[in-house]
Design a protein around this motif. Structure first.
Motif, PDB file in Angstrom:
ATOM      1  N   PHE A 234      -6.504  12.792 -10.278  1.00  0.00           N
ATOM      2  CA  PHE A 234      -5.568  11.743 -10.697  1.00  0.00           C
ATOM      3  C   PHE A 234      -5.164  11.937 -12.156  1.00  0.00           C
ATOM      4  CE2 PHE A 234      -5.568   8.265  -7.440  1.00  0.00           C
ATOM      5  CZ  PHE A 234      -6.339   8.923  -6.490  1.00  0.00           C
ATOM      6  N   GLU A 235      -3.901  11.583 -12.454  1.00  0.00           N
ATOM      7  CA  GLU A 235      -3.420  11.623 -13.845  1.00  0.00           C
ATOM      8  C   GLU A 235      -3.451  10.212 -14.404  1.00  0.00           C
ATOM      9  OE1 GLU A 235       0.661  13.181 -14.212  1.00  0.00           O
ATOM     10  OE2 GLU A 235       0.264  14.185 -12.286  1.00  0.00           O
ATOM     11  N   GLU A 236      -3.709  10.112 -15.719  1.00  0.00           N
ATOM     12  CA  GLU A 236      -3.780   8.778 -16.312  1.00  0.00           C
ATOM     13  C   GLU A 236      -2.378   8.277 -16.693  1.00  0.00           C
ATOM     14  OE1 GLU A 236      -6.639   8.324 -19.430  1.00  0.00           O
ATOM     15  OE2 GLU A 236      -6.571   6.137 -19.244  1.00  0.00           O
ATOM     16  N   PRO A 337       4.727  14.633  -4.951  1.00  0.00           N
ATOM     17  CA  PRO A 337       3.591  13.750  -4.712  1.00  0.00           C
ATOM     18  C   PRO A 337       2.780  13.574  -5.993  1.00  0.00           C
ATOM     19  CG  PRO A 337       3.641  15.532  -3.097  1.00  0.00           C
ATOM     20  CD  PRO A 337       4.640  15.861  -4.144  1.00  0.00           C
ATOM     21  N   LYS A 338       2.229  12.368  -6.174  1.00  0.00           N
ATOM     22  CA  LYS A 338       1.491  12.091  -7.420  1.00  0.00           C
ATOM     23  C   LYS A 338       0.257  11.252  -7.146  1.00  0.00           C
ATOM     24  CE  LYS A 338       3.856  13.856 -10.873  1.00  0.00           C
ATOM     25  NZ  LYS A 338       3.227  14.877 -11.730  1.00  0.00           N
ATOM     26  N   LYS A 339      -0.735  11.457  -7.997  1.00  0.00           N
ATOM     27  CA  LYS A 339      -1.919  10.576  -7.980  1.00  0.00           C
ATOM     28  C   LYS A 339      -2.103  10.069  -9.410  1.00  0.00           C
ATOM     29  CE  LYS A 339      -4.576  13.767  -5.801  1.00  0.00           C
ATOM     30  NZ  LYS A 339      -5.772  14.330  -5.139  1.00  0.00           N
ATOM     31  N   TYR A 340      -1.978   8.777  -9.574  1.00  0.00           N
ATOM     32  CA  TYR A 340      -2.071   8.169 -10.911  1.00  0.00           C
ATOM     33  C   TYR A 340      -3.255   7.214 -10.984  1.00  0.00           C
ATOM     34  CZ  TYR A 340       2.911   9.429 -11.647  1.00  0.00           C
ATOM     35  OH  TYR A 340       4.092  10.070 -11.811  1.00  0.00           O
ATOM     36  N   PHE A 341      -3.764   7.061 -12.197  1.00  0.00           N
ATOM     37  CA  PHE A 341      -4.751   5.985 -12.392  1.00  0.00           C
ATOM     38  C   PHE A 341      -4.569   5.368 -13.771  1.00  0.00           C
ATOM     39  CE2 PHE A 341      -8.033   7.147 -15.525  1.00  0.00           C
ATOM     40  CZ  PHE A 341      -7.762   8.503 -15.743  1.00  0.00           C
ATOM     41  N   SER A 342      -5.120   4.158 -13.937  1.00  0.00           N
ATOM     42  CA  SER A 342      -5.153   3.550 -15.270  1.00  0.00           C
ATOM     43  C   SER A 342      -6.381   2.650 -15.363  1.00  0.00           C
ATOM     44  CB  SER A 342      -3.884   2.736 -15.526  1.00  0.00           C
ATOM     45  OG  SER A 342      -3.851   1.615 -14.669  1.00  0.00           O
ATOM     46  N   ILE A 343      -6.872   2.516 -16.591  1.00  0.00           N
ATOM     47  CA  ILE A 343      -7.971   1.570 -16.861  1.00  0.00           C
ATOM     48  C   ILE A 343      -7.622   0.908 -18.185  1.00  0.00           C
ATOM     49  CG2 ILE A 343     -10.456   1.242 -17.200  1.00  0.00           C
ATOM     50  CD1 ILE A 343     -10.872   4.039 -15.929  1.00  0.00           C
ATOM     51  N   VAL A 367      -1.541   6.438  -5.145  1.00  0.00           N
ATOM     52  CA  VAL A 367      -1.230   7.759  -4.573  1.00  0.00           C
ATOM     53  C   VAL A 367       0.124   7.660  -3.885  1.00  0.00           C
ATOM     54  CG1 VAL A 367      -1.980   9.597  -2.998  1.00  0.00           C
ATOM     55  CG2 VAL A 367      -3.696   8.122  -4.097  1.00  0.00           C
ATOM     56  N   CYS A 368       1.039   8.563  -4.217  1.00  0.00           N
ATOM     57  CA  CYS A 368       2.328   8.533  -3.509  1.00  0.00           C
ATOM     58  C   CYS A 368       2.625   9.896  -2.905  1.00  0.00           C
ATOM     59  CB  CYS A 368       3.463   8.064  -4.406  1.00  0.00           C
ATOM     60  SG  CYS A 368       3.341   8.581  -6.086  1.00  0.00           S
ATOM     61  N   ASP A 369       2.998   9.836  -1.656  1.00  0.00           N
ATOM     62  CA  ASP A 369       3.352  11.069  -0.935  1.00  0.00           C
ATOM     63  C   ASP A 369       4.141  10.666   0.302  1.00  0.00           C
ATOM     64  OD1 ASP A 369       3.553  13.693  -0.237  1.00  0.00           O
ATOM     65  OD2 ASP A 369       1.387  14.044  -0.070  1.00  0.00           O
ATOM     66  N   ARG A 370       4.753  11.676   0.904  1.00  0.00           N
ATOM     67  CA  ARG A 370       5.513  11.385   2.117  1.00  0.00           C
ATOM     68  C   ARG A 370       4.540  11.105   3.279  1.00  0.00           C
ATOM     69  NH1 ARG A 370      10.836  13.095   1.056  1.00  0.00           N
ATOM     70  NH2 ARG A 370      10.925  14.557  -0.699  1.00  0.00           N
ATOM     71  N   LEU A 438      13.034   5.769  -4.418  1.00  0.00           N
ATOM     72  CA  LEU A 438      12.131   6.753  -3.826  1.00  0.00           C
ATOM     73  C   LEU A 438      12.627   7.096  -2.422  1.00  0.00           C
ATOM     74  CD1 LEU A 438       8.668   5.325  -4.911  1.00  0.00           C
ATOM     75  CD2 LEU A 438       9.549   7.599  -5.484  1.00  0.00           C
ATOM     76  N   PRO A 439      12.467   8.376  -1.985  1.00  0.00           N
ATOM     77  CA  PRO A 439      12.901   8.734  -0.631  1.00  0.00           C
ATOM     78  C   PRO A 439      12.267   7.802   0.407  1.00  0.00           C
ATOM     79  CG  PRO A 439      12.202  10.686  -1.858  1.00  0.00           C
ATOM     80  CD  PRO A 439      11.905   9.508  -2.721  1.00  0.00           C
ATOM     81  N   GLU A 440      12.986   7.599   1.484  1.00  0.00           N
ATOM     82  CA  GLU A 440      12.592   6.595   2.471  1.00  0.00           C
ATOM     83  C   GLU A 440      11.215   6.853   3.096  1.00  0.00           C
ATOM     84  OE1 GLU A 440      14.810   5.039   6.194  1.00  0.00           O
ATOM     85  OE2 GLU A 440      16.353   5.571   4.674  1.00  0.00           O
ATOM     86  N   ASP A 441      10.865   8.144   3.262  1.00  0.00           N
ATOM     87  CA  ASP A 441       9.582   8.440   3.931  1.00  0.00           C
ATOM     88  C   ASP A 441       8.407   8.505   2.942  1.00  0.00           C
ATOM     89  OD1 ASP A 441      10.549  10.664   2.669  1.00  0.00           O
ATOM     90  OD2 ASP A 441       9.912  12.084   4.215  1.00  0.00           O
ATOM     91  N   VAL A 442       8.659   8.184   1.683  1.00  0.00           N
ATOM     92  CA  VAL A 442       7.558   8.195   0.712  1.00  0.00           C
ATOM     93  C   VAL A 442       6.791   6.888   0.813  1.00  0.00           C
ATOM     94  CG1 VAL A 442       6.957   8.114  -1.742  1.00  0.00           C
ATOM     95  CG2 VAL A 442       8.577   9.824  -0.897  1.00  0.00           C
ATOM     96  N   ARG A 443       5.483   7.021   0.979  1.00  0.00           N
ATOM     97  CA  ARG A 443       4.620   5.833   1.034  1.00  0.00           C
ATOM     98  C   ARG A 443       3.709   5.865  -0.194  1.00  0.00           C
ATOM     99  NH1 ARG A 443       7.831   5.259   4.141  1.00  0.00           N
ATOM    100  NH2 ARG A 443       7.773   5.050   6.403  1.00  0.00           N
ATOM    101  N   VAL A 444       3.394   4.668  -0.694  1.00  0.00           N
ATOM    102  CA  VAL A 444       2.517   4.580  -1.855  1.00  0.00           C
ATOM    103  C   VAL A 444       1.336   3.683  -1.519  1.00  0.00           C
ATOM    104  CG1 VAL A 444       2.332   3.994  -4.305  1.00  0.00           C
ATOM    105  CG2 VAL A 444       4.495   4.889  -3.397  1.00  0.00           C
ATOM    106  N   ILE A 445       0.142   4.245  -1.646  1.00  0.00           N
ATOM    107  CA  ILE A 445      -1.057   3.443  -1.413  1.00  0.00           C
ATOM    108  C   ILE A 445      -1.716   3.200  -2.767  1.00  0.00           C
ATOM    109  CG2 ILE A 445      -1.437   4.225   0.961  1.00  0.00           C
ATOM    110  CD1 ILE A 445      -3.340   6.307  -0.023  1.00  0.00           C
TER     111      ILE A 445
END
Ligand code: PHE
Length: 490
Positions: A234-236, A337-343, A367-370, A438-445
């Motif tokens: 994950f990126e901060e 696709p990306k994985k982000y985090f923050s604290i 986390v965002c990806d198709r 964001l593209p329609e098939d991109v989901r973000v959890i």
């Protein structure tokens, strides 16, 4: 008292033969005498030897042996120097008691060979038992082995025992009065060093604890969370803005403007500057539209959406405000696709109690990806929390304005013996993601939790005010051990 008595006595006498008698003669408490001896000995004013002795008297039987000789000796003497004698003859010759004891002891000592006939195996024996009993009668000290055998035969009996007593003599530093020792290297002491006695250095003494900076428990736990995110790729996210507009904190997240969280009872609004300077206008227009009339398969809230409400500045109420900015920025470029985090810190206008403060820290993962599914969310949460030592998870359906479906995360805490809520999660709604572009098939959890909760559990702290704020216990911060996530709650 005792010190003067001991040093004074030694001035005119070679020794104190027995500290117990000395104490009694001088009317002193022996416990005190013992302590003074220890201390004087440490400074080598005196030398002390521990007196450990037992005193015995002879029993009637012992006295008889001492006077007449032991039965085994008589038994031996009755056996002819050469040839043999029958047991019957011996029995007739000897006193029954002597025969009885002697016939057991003499063969035991290998003085005679026994059978029907008895013969000597040695020509000459010494009556050691008699000798030793005589020595005891004279008050001499015998070795333990001998004493044990005599005690066993009930020939002697203990009458006095010395322990804790000592014999005292002058030591190399003897003086009739204790000199006080110089302990400090002052200017005066150094100038008079020849007249003074300096206290010896104790090189084994523990030093003063070194004063230094200490990491706060929240920082220590934060570091561990950060490491886990980094290990998972994950990126901060940049979280360096406590002040946020209502737009990014609420509207971009499809949170209706009538939502109770947007009330000043729950949120700190800013007086100055009370509104944000700029917002991306085309995006604002799409957000207005999705709130008012929907789109992307949604009906929207069917309520008027006011720009003034979105402009209001506040102290961000969750780090999801940062996530919304990040996702909007991500939507601008070609999708990756990306994985982000923050604290970081968030603020809520809440009643302060043992477990709530008006500011705390949120940990957030995105986390965002198709084509991501709820299964992916559950999988990522399992992976993330098992790295924290919480692998026993349960999920409960929940509601957030910006996620659908939403799940509260529970973990079984072995120490507390119950299921504790550890976080909130969900899949961001299309009403939030589509207006961003964001593209329609991109989901973000995504999921979020507080930093304080696990820290309090790890550090066994039940009042958040000890951890954070003006009542923080600095001593605890200094003395807190490093608590490893995963050990406690697994
Ligand atoms: N923002 C939520 C909160 O403040 C946590 C959360 C983050 C929920 C991301 C879902 C997704 O509790």
């Amino acid at each position: 008292m005792a010190e003067e008595a001991i040093l004074g006595f030694l001035q005119n006498n070679d020794e104190i033969a027995h500290s117990g008698y000395f104490a009694a003669e001088h009317n002193l408490d022996h416990e005190e005498v013992k302590n003074v001896i220890k201390s004087l000995q440490a400074f080598r004013y005196i030398e002390a030897k521990v007196l450990k002795r037992e005193f015995f008297d002879l029993t009637d039987e012992g006295k008889k042996y001492a006077a007449e000789g032991s039965p085994e000796f008589h038994f031996f003497s009755a056996v002819p120097e050469e040839g043999t004698i029958s047991m019957d003859d011996l029995q007739r010759m000897l006193d029954p008691f002597v025969f009885d004891v002697g016939s057991k002891q003499a063969p035991k000592k290998k003085w005679v060979a026994m059978g029907q006939q008895v013969s000597r195996t040695v020509q000459h024996v010494e009556d050691k038992v008699k000798e030793m009993l005589l020595q005891i009668q004279q008050g001499l000290e015998l070795d333990q082995e001998t004493l044990k055998s005599l005690k066993y035969r009930k020939l002697i009996i203990l009458t006095e025992k010395w322990s804790g007593y000592s014999e005292v003599k002058k030591g190399p530093n003897y003086a009739p009065k204790r000199r006080s020792l110089a302990t400090d290297l002052t200017r005066e002491n150094l100038q008079n060093w020849q007249e003074l006695d300096f206290k010896e250095y104790n090189v084994n003494a523990k030093g003063q604890p070194v004063d230094s900076g200490h990491l706060h428990p929240l920082l220590k736990v934060r570091k561990q969370f950060k490491d886990i995110f980094c290990q998972m790729g994950f990126e901060e996210m940049p979280t360096n803005n406590f002040v946020e507009s209502s737009f990014w904190n609420f509207d971009a997240l499809f949170q209706p403007q009538q939502h109770p969280a947007r009330d000043s009872h729950d949120t700190f609004f800013l007086k100055a500057p009370w509104t944000t300077r700029e917002l991306p206008e085309d995006y604002v227009a799409r957000v207005k539209q999705v709130h008012e009339s929907g789109g992307y398969g949604s009906r929207g809230y069917n309520c008027e959406w006011k720009r003034e409400e979105a402009n209001k500045n506040l102290l961000r109420t969750h780090t999801t405000a940062v996530s919304s900015r990040m996702l909007y920025a991500l939507a601008k470029g070609p999708f990756t696709p990306k994985k982000y985090f923050s604290i970081d810190r968030v603020f809520r206008n809440e009643a302060v109690d043992k477990t709530h403060l008006a500011e705390f820290h949120q940990i957030e993962g995105v986390v965002c990806d198709r084509g991501l599914t709820l299964g992916d969310l559950i999988g990522v949460l399992q992976e993330f929390f098992s790295r924290l030592g919480m692998s026993n998870l349960r999920f409960k359906p929940a509601y957030n304005p910006y996620t659908e479906p939403s799940m509260e995360i529970f973990s079984y805490h072995a120490g507390l013996e119950k299921w504790v809520e550890i976080g909130n999660s969900g899949m961001f709604r299309p009403e939030m993601l589509q207006p961003m572009g964001l593209p329609e098939d991109v989901r973000v959890i995504a999921w979020g939790l507080s930093l304080e909760r696990p820290t309090m559990i790890l550090y066994k702290c039940d009042n958040i005010r000890e951890l954070f704020g003006h009542k923080v216990d600095l001593k605890k911060v200094k003395e807190n051990p490093i608590c490893r996530i995963g050990i406690e709650s697994a």
